[in-house]
Scaffold this motif. Structure first.
Motif, PDB file in Angstrom:
ATOM      1  N   ASP A   1      -6.311  -6.155  -4.697  1.00  0.00           N
ATOM      2  CA  ASP A   1      -5.836  -5.192  -3.699  1.00  0.00           C
ATOM      3  C   ASP A   1      -5.219  -5.981  -2.552  1.00  0.00           C
ATOM      4  O   ASP A   1      -5.596  -7.125  -2.292  1.00  0.00           O
TER       5      ASP A   1
ATOM      6  N   HIS B   1     -14.145   2.232  -7.718  1.00  0.00           N
ATOM      7  CA  HIS B   1     -14.709   3.034  -8.821  1.00  0.00           C
ATOM      8  C   HIS B   1     -14.316   2.459 -10.183  1.00  0.00           C
ATOM      9  O   HIS B   1     -15.163   2.344 -11.077  1.00  0.00           O
ATOM     10  N   ASP B   2     -13.055   2.108 -10.340  1.00  0.00           N
ATOM     11  CA  ASP B   2     -12.620   1.571 -11.636  1.00  0.00           C
ATOM     12  C   ASP B   2     -13.157   0.155 -11.854  1.00  0.00           C
ATOM     13  O   ASP B   2     -13.493  -0.222 -12.976  1.00  0.00           O
TER      14      ASP B   2
ATOM     15  N   ALA C   1      -6.030  -3.376 -11.289  1.00  0.00           N
ATOM     16  CA  ALA C   1      -4.835  -3.782 -10.538  1.00  0.00           C
ATOM     17  C   ALA C   1      -4.784  -3.163  -9.151  1.00  0.00           C
ATOM     18  O   ALA C   1      -3.989  -3.598  -8.311  1.00  0.00           O
ATOM     19  N   THR C   2      -5.606  -2.149  -8.903  1.00  0.00           N
ATOM     20  CA  THR C   2      -5.636  -1.462  -7.600  1.00  0.00           C
ATOM     21  C   THR C   2      -7.099  -1.145  -7.272  1.00  0.00           C
ATOM     22  O   THR C   2      -7.589  -0.054  -7.576  1.00  0.00           O
ATOM     23  N   ALA C   3      -7.781  -2.087  -6.638  1.00  0.00           N
ATOM     24  CA  ALA C   3      -9.233  -1.946  -6.446  1.00  0.00           C
ATOM     25  C   ALA C   3      -9.617  -0.676  -5.689  1.00  0.00           C
ATOM     26  O   ALA C   3     -10.563   0.008  -6.063  1.00  0.00           O
TER      27      ALA C   3
ATOM     28  N   GLN D   1      -5.312  -4.778   0.550  1.00  0.00           N
ATOM     29  CA  GLN D   1      -5.987  -4.377   1.793  1.00  0.00           C
ATOM     30  C   GLN D   1      -7.413  -4.908   1.844  1.00  0.00           C
ATOM     31  O   GLN D   1      -8.210  -4.668   0.928  1.00  0.00           O
TER      32      GLN D   1
ATOM     33  N   TYR E   1      -2.054   5.509  -2.513  1.00  0.00           N
ATOM     34  CA  TYR E   1      -2.696   4.949  -1.323  1.00  0.00           C
ATOM     35  C   TYR E   1      -4.218   5.075  -1.415  1.00  0.00           C
ATOM     36  O   TYR E   1      -4.758   5.858  -2.212  1.00  0.00           O
TER      37      TYR E   1
ATOM     38  N   ASN F   1     -11.344   1.914  -3.733  1.00  0.00           N
ATOM     39  CA  ASN F   1     -12.758   2.021  -3.343  1.00  0.00           C
ATOM     40  C   ASN F   1     -13.706   1.517  -4.429  1.00  0.00           C
ATOM     41  O   ASN F   1     -14.916   1.709  -4.329  1.00  0.00           O
TER      42      ASN F   1
ATOM     43  N   GLY G   1      -1.276  -8.992  -4.110  1.00  0.00           N
ATOM     44  CA  GLY G   1      -0.613  -7.903  -4.823  1.00  0.00           C
ATOM     45  C   GLY G   1      -0.737  -8.098  -6.330  1.00  0.00           C
ATOM     46  O   GLY G   1      -0.736  -9.236  -6.820  1.00  0.00           O
ATOM     47  N   HIS G   2      -0.818  -6.990  -7.034  1.00  0.00           N
ATOM     48  CA  HIS G   2      -0.934  -7.082  -8.497  1.00  0.00           C
ATOM     49  C   HIS G   2       0.306  -7.691  -9.137  1.00  0.00           C
ATOM     50  O   HIS G   2       0.267  -8.128 -10.276  1.00  0.00           O
ATOM     51  N   GLU G   3       1.412  -7.735  -8.387  1.00  0.00           N
ATOM     52  CA  GLU G   3       2.638  -8.358  -8.902  1.00  0.00           C
ATOM     53  C   GLU G   3       2.505  -9.872  -8.993  1.00  0.00           C
ATOM     54  O   GLU G   3       3.387 -10.544  -9.506  1.00  0.00           O
TER      55      GLU G   3
ATOM     56  N   ASN H   1      -4.295   2.528 -10.592  1.00  0.00           N
ATOM     57  CA  ASN H   1      -4.416   3.852  -9.987  1.00  0.00           C
ATOM     58  C   ASN H   1      -3.525   3.772  -8.747  1.00  0.00           C
ATOM     59  O   ASN H   1      -3.923   3.212  -7.731  1.00  0.00           O
TER      60      ASN H   1
END
Ligand code: SAM
Length: 190
Positions: A52, A33-34, A27-29, A54, A106, A31, A80-82, A103
């Motif tokens: 993401d 890692h996940d 849900a939050t790319a 950005q 910022y 950099n 957005g993940h929303e 995660n």
């Protein structure tokens, strides 16, 4: 020895739920890692959706996945993940969704003003629980050291604490003797 970090603990929990052929969501790319971790878990028959807002984050994540030779398993979504449900439904999925990772906060080394926000995080968490199939795991890493982080955590926790234990198993993992320590909440759907 030392205790597992919250990020390691999040990975361990996700690994216990996600397997080859599954769909997973980052849900939050950030950099990437996940996203990379999830791409390895779903194998070459699975798929990862990575969100993401950005361009910089998506570019960093794409590069990481390309270097690992796994970008064909990942659909990057500049949104957005929303808006997660709308994007996933558009893909006519056939496999179960067994892992969703957040995660919050910022982008490390990015603009610290661009952060996840209480209202959109709450909407995204609700959508995540709608999307997850039985046997699915949701992990959320919270940071309260930056402005807005405490409010975001409070909003999300009051929702998560209201969920019935008949349907959801929910745990919190946190270093107790450190100020503003990040913490992990995991939701398992038996
Ligand atoms: C802490 S970073 C994520 C780190 C990432 N998990 C990794 O492995 O590198 C948080 C990310 O959330 C992103 N973000 C902020 N608001 C968002 C939203 N509404 N939807 C999706 N991503 C968002 C930021 O742009 C930032 O890249």
């Amino acid at each position: 020895m030392s205790l597992p970090s919250i990020l390691t603990m999040a990975h361990n929990l996700i690994q216990s739920a996600v397997g080859p052929g599954d769909i997973a969501i980052d849900a939050t790319a950030g950099n990437g890692h996940d996203t990379l971790f999830l791409a390895r878990l779903v194998g070459n028959t699975g798929q990862v959706f990575s969100f993401d807002i950005q361009n910089e984050a998506l570019a960093n994540s794409k590069k990481r996945l390309q270097e690992a030779g796994l970008s064909n398993r990942v659909t990057f979504v500049h949104a957005g993940h929303e808006e997660m449900i709308a994007h996933i439904q558009a893909h006519n999925r056939k496999s179960p969704i067994r892992g969703i990772m957040f995660n919050l906060g910022y982008l490390p080394k990015g603009d610290p003003q661009i952060i996840t926000r209480p209202a959109s995080t709450l909407r995204a968490l609700k959508q995540s629980l709608e999307l997850l199939d039985a046997g699915g795991m949701l992990t959320v890493v919270f940071y309260t050291g930056h402005p807005g982080g405490t409010e975001e955590a409070r909003t999300a926790l009051s929702f998560l604490e209201s969920l019935t234990s008949k349907q959801y198993q929910i745990i919190r993992y946190e270093m107790l003797n450190r100020n503003h320590a990040p913490f992990l909440v995991a939701v398992y759907i038996p």
